[in-house]
Design a protein around this motif. Structure first.
Motif, mmCIF file in Angstrom:
data_model
loop_
_atom_site.group_PDB
_atom_site.id
_atom_site.type_symbol
_atom_site.label_atom_id
_atom_site.label_comp_id
_atom_site.label_asym_id
_atom_site.label_seq_id
_atom_site.Cartn_x
_atom_site.Cartn_y
_atom_site.Cartn_z
ATOM 1 N N UNK A 146 0.864 -1.179 0.000
ATOM 2 C CA UNK A 146 0.000 0.000 0.000
ATOM 3 C C UNK A 146 0.902 1.231 0.000
ATOM 4 N N UNK A 147 0.420 2.293 -0.663
ATOM 5 C CA UNK A 147 1.243 3.485 -0.848
ATOM 6 C C UNK A 147 0.497 4.750 -0.431
ATOM 7 N N UNK A 148 1.259 5.692 0.118
ATOM 8 C CA UNK A 148 0.705 7.009 0.343
ATOM 9 C C UNK A 148 0.680 7.799 -0.952
ATOM 10 N N UNK A 149 0.218 9.024 -0.874
ATOM 11 C CA UNK A 149 0.042 9.831 -2.077
ATOM 12 C C UNK A 149 1.342 10.470 -2.557
ATOM 13 N N UNK A 150 2.352 10.476 -1.727
ATOM 14 C CA UNK A 150 3.632 11.057 -2.100
ATOM 15 C C UNK A 150 3.769 12.502 -1.642
ATOM 16 N N UNK A 151 4.983 12.870 -1.282
ATOM 17 C CA UNK A 151 5.270 14.243 -0.890
ATOM 18 C C UNK A 151 6.595 14.666 -1.516
ATOM 19 N N UNK A 152 6.641 15.860 -2.041
ATOM 20 C CA UNK A 152 7.810 16.324 -2.765
ATOM 21 C C UNK A 152 8.885 16.828 -1.812
ATOM 22 N N UNK A 153 10.105 16.389 -2.054
ATOM 23 C CA UNK A 153 11.291 16.910 -1.364
ATOM 24 C C UNK A 153 12.209 17.485 -2.435
ATOM 25 N N UNK A 154 12.552 18.743 -2.277
ATOM 26 C CA UNK A 154 13.449 19.407 -3.228
ATOM 27 C C UNK A 154 14.625 19.996 -2.468
ATOM 28 N N UNK A 155 15.829 19.635 -2.891
ATOM 29 C CA UNK A 155 17.051 20.126 -2.251
ATOM 30 C C UNK A 155 17.803 20.967 -3.268
ATOM 31 N N UNK A 156 17.995 22.219 -2.923
ATOM 32 C CA UNK A 156 18.669 23.127 -3.846
ATOM 33 C C UNK A 156 20.162 23.170 -3.555
#
Length: 124
Positions: free
Chosen positions: A113-123
């Motif tokens: 089962x999977x969650x909806x996803x969350x974005x991680x952005x590293x600059x």
């Protein structure tokens, strides 16, 4: 019914920190191992870290020493946290909370089962 609610993520600078949380329940943690996967554009989804109900952990080599997965228990809810430090631009991806049945071999994702996803952005 397995439900996974993700929170956290966002934008960080190179070398910074972020925390991800996956909220689930006691029934789920009793029959599923909980983990975090990530998927960068053009890449396959890959395991980041996983934890069992007894607290045993497994980390991808590329996050060892930088990320920590843990379980936080509260009445009627369980939170699986992923503390991310020393972030790198290569950590940029969508991060997914994952529930994997404890009776199924680790490489078989047919019943995950999977969650909806969350974005991680590293600059940089």
């Amino acid at each position: 019914q397995v439900q996974l609610w993700e929170s956290g993520g966002g934008l960080a600078q190179d070398g910074g920190s972020l925390n991800l949380s996956c909220l689930t329940d006691e029934m789920t943690i009793g029959i599923y191992d909980i983990g975090w996967y990530r998927q960068a554009p053009g890449s396959q989804r890959e395991l980041v870290a996983m934890i069992t109900r007894r607290g045993a952990t497994d980390y991808a080599d590329f996050v060892k020493g930088r990320f920590t997965i843990s379980i936080e228990n509260a009445p009627n809810r369980v939170t699986v946290n992923l503390q991310m430090s020393s972030l790198k631009p290569s950590d940029t991806a969508v991060y997914y909370c994952n529930a994997h049945p404890i009776t199924v071999p680790r490489g078989d994702h047919a019943h995950d089962r999977w969650g909806q996803g969350t974005q991680v952005t590293v600059s940089a």
